[in-house]
Design a protein around this motif. Structure first.
Motif, PDB file in Angstrom:
ATOM      1  N   LEU A  36       0.822  -1.209   0.000  1.00 37.66           N
ATOM      2  CA  LEU A  36       0.000   0.000   0.000  1.00 37.66           C
ATOM      3  C   LEU A  36       0.854   1.255   0.000  1.00 37.66           C
ATOM      4  CD1 LEU A  36      -2.910  -0.992   2.361  1.00 37.66           C
ATOM      5  CD2 LEU A  36      -3.047  -0.394  -0.025  1.00 37.66           C
TER       6      LEU A  36
ATOM      7  N   PHE B 189       1.473   8.924  -6.736  1.00 36.78           N
ATOM      8  CA  PHE B 189       1.762  10.354  -6.764  1.00 36.78           C
ATOM      9  C   PHE B 189       2.865  10.665  -7.764  1.00 36.78           C
ATOM     10  CE2 PHE B 189       2.368  14.609  -5.716  1.00 36.78           C
ATOM     11  CZ  PHE B 189       3.706  14.851  -5.465  1.00 36.78           C
TER      12      PHE B 189
ATOM     13  N   PHE C 180       2.362  12.937 -11.087  1.00 38.29           N
ATOM     14  CA  PHE C 180       3.068  14.208 -11.185  1.00 38.29           C
ATOM     15  C   PHE C 180       3.941  14.242 -12.422  1.00 38.29           C
ATOM     16  CE2 PHE C 180       4.180  18.163  -9.622  1.00 38.29           C
ATOM     17  CZ  PHE C 180       5.553  18.350  -9.620  1.00 38.29           C
TER      18      PHE C 180
ATOM     19  N   GLN D 265       1.663  14.435 -15.340  1.00 39.53           N
ATOM     20  CA  GLN D 265       0.768  15.584 -15.200  1.00 39.53           C
ATOM     21  C   GLN D 265      -0.693  15.199 -15.485  1.00 39.53           C
ATOM     22  OE1 GLN D 265       1.461  19.243 -14.553  1.00 39.53           O
ATOM     23  NE2 GLN D 265       2.885  18.022 -13.380  1.00 39.53           N
ATOM     24  N   ASN D 266      -1.111  14.077 -14.904  1.00 42.36           N
ATOM     25  CA  ASN D 266      -2.465  13.606 -15.137  1.00 42.36           C
ATOM     26  C   ASN D 266      -3.000  13.032 -13.823  1.00 42.36           C
ATOM     27  OD1 ASN D 266      -4.829  12.459 -16.009  1.00 42.36           O
ATOM     28  ND2 ASN D 266      -3.932  11.509 -17.817  1.00 42.36           N
ATOM     29  N   VAL D 267      -4.045  13.654 -13.316  1.00 41.07           N
ATOM     30  CA  VAL D 267      -4.567  13.248 -12.016  1.00 41.07           C
ATOM     31  C   VAL D 267      -5.172  11.847 -12.060  1.00 41.07           C
ATOM     32  CG1 VAL D 267      -6.797  13.657 -10.920  1.00 41.07           C
ATOM     33  CG2 VAL D 267      -4.967  15.218 -10.546  1.00 41.07           C
ATOM     34  N   TYR D 268      -5.726  11.511 -13.226  1.00 36.64           N
ATOM     35  CA  TYR D 268      -6.371  10.207 -13.326  1.00 36.64           C
ATOM     36  C   TYR D 268      -5.371   9.072 -13.219  1.00 36.64           C
ATOM     37  CZ  TYR D 268     -11.010  11.882 -14.326  1.00 36.64           C
ATOM     38  OH  TYR D 268     -12.244  12.447 -14.219  1.00 36.64           O
TER      39      TYR D 268
ATOM     40  N   TRP E 180      -5.972   5.899 -10.752  1.00 36.99           N
ATOM     41  CA  TRP E 180      -6.046   4.490 -11.150  1.00 36.99           C
ATOM     42  C   TRP E 180      -4.873   3.699 -10.581  1.00 36.99           C
ATOM     43  CZ3 TRP E 180     -10.656   3.407 -12.021  1.00 36.99           C
ATOM     44  CH2 TRP E 180     -11.480   4.205 -12.808  1.00 36.99           C
TER      45      TRP E 180
ATOM     46  N   PHE F 280      -5.254   1.556   3.725  1.00 39.99           N
ATOM     47  CA  PHE F 280      -5.491   2.129   2.399  1.00 39.99           C
ATOM     48  C   PHE F 280      -6.052   3.542   2.507  1.00 39.99           C
ATOM     49  CE2 PHE F 280      -6.881   3.029  -1.680  1.00 39.99           C
ATOM     50  CZ  PHE F 280      -8.240   3.207  -1.719  1.00 39.99           C
TER      51      PHE F 280
ATOM     52  N   VAL G 183      -3.235   5.872   3.395  1.00 38.31           N
ATOM     53  CA  VAL G 183      -2.348   6.117   2.246  1.00 38.31           C
ATOM     54  C   VAL G 183      -3.025   7.036   1.247  1.00 38.31           C
ATOM     55  CG1 VAL G 183      -1.386   5.006   0.213  1.00 38.31           C
ATOM     56  CG2 VAL G 183      -0.966   4.057   2.454  1.00 38.31           C
TER      57      VAL G 183
ATOM     58  N   THR H  24      -1.571  10.610  -0.066  1.00 37.17           N
ATOM     59  CA  THR H  24      -1.356  10.900  -1.490  1.00 37.17           C
ATOM     60  C   THR H  24      -2.115  12.154  -1.896  1.00 37.17           C
ATOM     61  OG1 THR H  24      -1.205   8.533  -1.867  1.00 37.17           O
ATOM     62  CG2 THR H  24      -1.434   9.922  -3.799  1.00 37.17           C
TER      63      THR H  24
ATOM     64  N   LEU I 261      -0.183  15.164  -0.676  1.00 36.01           N
ATOM     65  CA  LEU I 261       0.986  15.415  -1.530  1.00 36.01           C
ATOM     66  C   LEU I 261       0.554  16.080  -2.832  1.00 36.01           C
ATOM     67  CD1 LEU I 261       3.219  12.232  -1.239  1.00 36.01           C
ATOM     68  CD2 LEU I 261       3.763  14.549  -0.553  1.00 36.01           C
ATOM     69  N   THR I 262      -0.540  15.563  -3.421  1.00 36.43           N
ATOM     70  CA  THR I 262      -1.037  16.125  -4.675  1.00 36.43           C
ATOM     71  C   THR I 262      -1.436  17.581  -4.491  1.00 36.43           C
ATOM     72  OG1 THR I 262      -1.919  13.948  -5.174  1.00 36.43           O
ATOM     73  CG2 THR I 262      -2.656  15.751  -6.556  1.00 36.43           C
TER      74      THR I 262
ATOM     75  N   SER J 158       1.547  19.791  -4.206  1.00 37.15           N
ATOM     76  CA  SER J 158       2.429  19.870  -5.376  1.00 37.15           C
ATOM     77  C   SER J 158       2.063  21.028  -6.288  1.00 37.15           C
ATOM     78  CB  SER J 158       2.360  18.561  -6.160  1.00 37.15           C
ATOM     79  OG  SER J 158       1.137  18.469  -6.848  1.00 37.15           O
TER      80      SER J 158
ATOM     81  N   TRP K   7      -1.826  20.084 -13.035  1.00 30.73           N
ATOM     82  CA  TRP K   7      -2.390  18.741 -13.136  1.00 30.73           C
ATOM     83  C   TRP K   7      -3.526  18.518 -12.146  1.00 30.73           C
ATOM     84  CZ3 TRP K   7      -0.887  14.063 -10.047  1.00 30.73           C
ATOM     85  CH2 TRP K   7      -0.296  14.403  -8.826  1.00 30.73           C
ATOM     86  N   ASN K   8      -3.575  19.363 -11.109  1.00 32.45           N
ATOM     87  CA  ASN K   8      -4.593  19.193 -10.091  1.00 32.45           C
ATOM     88  C   ASN K   8      -5.774  20.129 -10.299  1.00 32.45           C
ATOM     89  OD1 ASN K   8      -5.705  18.143  -7.769  1.00 32.45           O
ATOM     90  ND2 ASN K   8      -4.635  19.548  -6.404  1.00 32.45           N
TER      91      ASN K   8
ATOM     92  N   SER L   1      -8.226  17.550 -18.040  1.00 28.02           N
ATOM     93  CA  SER L   1      -8.490  16.306 -17.310  1.00 28.02           C
ATOM     94  C   SER L   1      -9.977  16.133 -17.044  1.00 28.02           C
ATOM     95  CB  SER L   1      -7.708  16.267 -16.001  1.00 28.02           C
ATOM     96  OG  SER L   1      -7.872  17.462 -15.295  1.00 28.02           O
TER      97      SER L   1
ATOM     98  N   PRO M  74     -11.121  12.678 -19.484  1.00 26.64           N
ATOM     99  CA  PRO M  74     -10.603  11.861 -18.388  1.00 26.64           C
ATOM    100  C   PRO M  74      -9.948  10.596 -18.904  1.00 26.64           C
ATOM    101  CG  PRO M  74     -12.973  11.682 -18.504  1.00 26.64           C
ATOM    102  CD  PRO M  74     -12.582  12.730 -19.500  1.00 26.64           C
ATOM    103  N   PHE M  75      -8.861  10.221 -18.246  1.00 28.81           N
ATOM    104  CA  PHE M  75      -8.091   9.068 -18.700  1.00 28.81           C
ATOM    105  C   PHE M  75      -8.628   7.812 -18.033  1.00 28.81           C
ATOM    106  CE2 PHE M  75      -4.810   6.342 -19.815  1.00 28.81           C
ATOM    107  CZ  PHE M  75      -4.246   5.773 -18.690  1.00 28.81           C
ATOM    108  N   ASN M  76      -9.071   6.874 -18.828  1.00 31.79           N
ATOM    109  CA  ASN M  76      -9.612   5.624 -18.329  1.00 31.79           C
ATOM    110  C   ASN M  76      -8.688   4.514 -18.789  1.00 31.79           C
ATOM    111  OD1 ASN M  76     -11.082   3.422 -17.614  1.00 31.79           O
ATOM    112  ND2 ASN M  76     -12.966   4.081 -18.606  1.00 31.79           N
ATOM    113  N   PRO M  77      -8.049   3.747 -17.876  1.00 31.57           N
ATOM    114  CA  PRO M  77      -7.075   2.751 -18.330  1.00 31.57           C
ATOM    115  C   PRO M  77      -7.661   1.695 -19.247  1.00 31.57           C
ATOM    116  CG  PRO M  77      -7.508   2.522 -15.993  1.00 31.57           C
ATOM    117  CD  PRO M  77      -8.136   3.778 -16.427  1.00 31.57           C
TER     118      PRO M  77
ATOM    119  N   TRP N  46      -8.814  19.193  -8.091  1.00 29.04           N
ATOM    120  CA  TRP N  46      -9.338  17.849  -7.867  1.00 29.04           C
ATOM    121  C   TRP N  46      -9.262  17.536  -6.373  1.00 29.04           C
ATOM    122  CZ3 TRP N  46     -12.117  15.373 -11.237  1.00 29.04           C
ATOM    123  CH2 TRP N  46     -11.930  15.610 -12.601  1.00 29.04           C
TER     124      TRP N  46
END
Lengths: 102, 249
Positions: free
Chosen positions: A33, A41, A45, A48-51, A55, B15, B18, B22, B25-26, B29, B80-81, B115, B119-122, B190
């Motif tokens: 974890l 992160f 960074f 430069q993409n939050v998504y 994920w 989790f 964490v 995160t 931190l975001t 940044s 990015w945020n 974004s 949005p980015f979807n894997p 975000w």
């Protein structure tokens, strides 16, 4: 008969693992974890993409769940050797002040 | 960690910790990226007319219809945020008691970040993109995006009609002096804190205050004479066109 079935169901749901296994799961889950959070992160960074952060973090958490939560057999490699039941009765050899007790 | 349930609880608890770290931190940044917003706003035309807030209101007030030009570069506000950028233009003037300022927003807009709109979807990585709709003659379908979307944050408005027609608490707007138009913004991230307009001359680390962003002072004109028997009704749904007025019954 129903007792045995119930016993089996209980053991299945409880998913006990031995003490060595518990130490391992604690270590593995913490590392997985923490690494997934940090990696999420850093990757987000850098790209430069939050998504990406989202994920990656969720994926790492899902991986941690899969590795640690189910009671895999390799967590049960060194089970406790309990004394056989009924050995607390006469003949077990408890000694107090030099006298044997039943 | 002796049973499945306990393991699940422990893993989930860590989790959430964490995830929270995160997110912190975001949010922090964003201070690393430099910001240098700039804006140029000019008055085009201002009219003051008498009107009612809505059809059945008995009180008549004076409304100012302020048209303006705006050229702004807010692309550096997007990091990015950033989820959205909310920009507005406010008309500021000294109020009747001369010890405070009155402000009224005449225009605003929401600018979505990339974004948000893409949005980015894997799962996209595993599905092939749909074939291009129109059959191109000679060009083979390109693997990258057809045309890069422009950076959000550039605003170019010429002689825009305002979104809102402003009035004053006292009901009198005509012939007020020393009115200026100022631009302001609010960055919605975000995760993290909302950040507001950084005025000219202010700075926050790598973030610079807005360059420009205030129009020259102007005066409100006298009340526009309307033809006898017609009156303007200002309702929140429709903005009356400049030369139209609905007749009073």
């Amino acid at each position: 008969m129903a007792d045995e079935l119930l016993q089996q169901a209980q053991e299945l749901f409880e998913g006990q693992i031995d003490f060595e296994g518990q130490k391992q799961t604690e270590l593995i889950s913490t590392i997985l974890l923490a690494v997934s959070g940090l990696l999420a992160f850093i990757l987000g960074f850098a790209l430069q993409n939050v998504y990406v952060t989202l994920w990656t973090g969720l994926g790492g958490a899902a991986l941690a769940f899969l590795v640690v939560v189910p009671p895999y057999p390799f967590y049960n490699k060194s089970p406790e050797r309990w004394l056989p039941s009924g050995s607390g009765m006469a003949g077990s050899g408890i000694e107090i002040d030099g006298k044997k007790i039943n | 960690m002796h049973s499945t349930l306990v393991r699940a609880q422990n893993v989930f608890g860590f989790f959430t910790t964490v995830a929270f770290c995160t997110a912190i931190l975001t949010a922090l940044s964003v201070l690393l990226t430099a910001q240098e917003p700039s804006a140029k706003i000019e008055l085009r035309n201002v009219q003051v007319v008498k009107g009612r807030p809505h059809y059945y209101s008995p009180k008549k007030e004076e409304y100012a219809h302020i048209k303006f030009d705006l050229d702004a570069d807010f692309t550096s506000l997007f990091n990015w945020n950033t989820k959205q950028l909310f920009v507005w233009v406010v008309a500021t003037y000294p109020s009747s008691d001369a010890s405070s300022l009155s402000q009224a927003v005449i225009w605003d807009t929401i600018i979505n970040s990339h974004s948000q709109t893409h949005p980015f979807n894997p799962l996209q990585l595993f599905t092939k993109p749909p074939p291009p709709k129109k059959s191109s003659k000679a060009n083979k379908p390109s693997a990258k995006k057809p045309k890069a979307d422009p950076e959000p944050g550039m605003i170019h408005l010429k002689n825009t009609k305002p979104k809102y027609q402003i009035t004053d608490v006292s009901g009198i707007l005509s012939e007020r002096t020393n009115v200026t138009l100022e631009i302001g913004w609010n960055v919605q991230p975000w995760v993290g804190a909302l950040t507001w307009t950084l005025g000219k001359g202010q700075a926050l680390g790598r973030w610079k205050g807005v360059d420009g962003g205030k129009s020259k002072a102007f005066d409100m004109p006298p009340l526009k004479k309307k033809s006898v028997g017609s009156e303007t009704v200002v309702s929140s749904e429709e903005t009356p066109q400049a030369a139209e007025a609905s007749a009073v019954i």
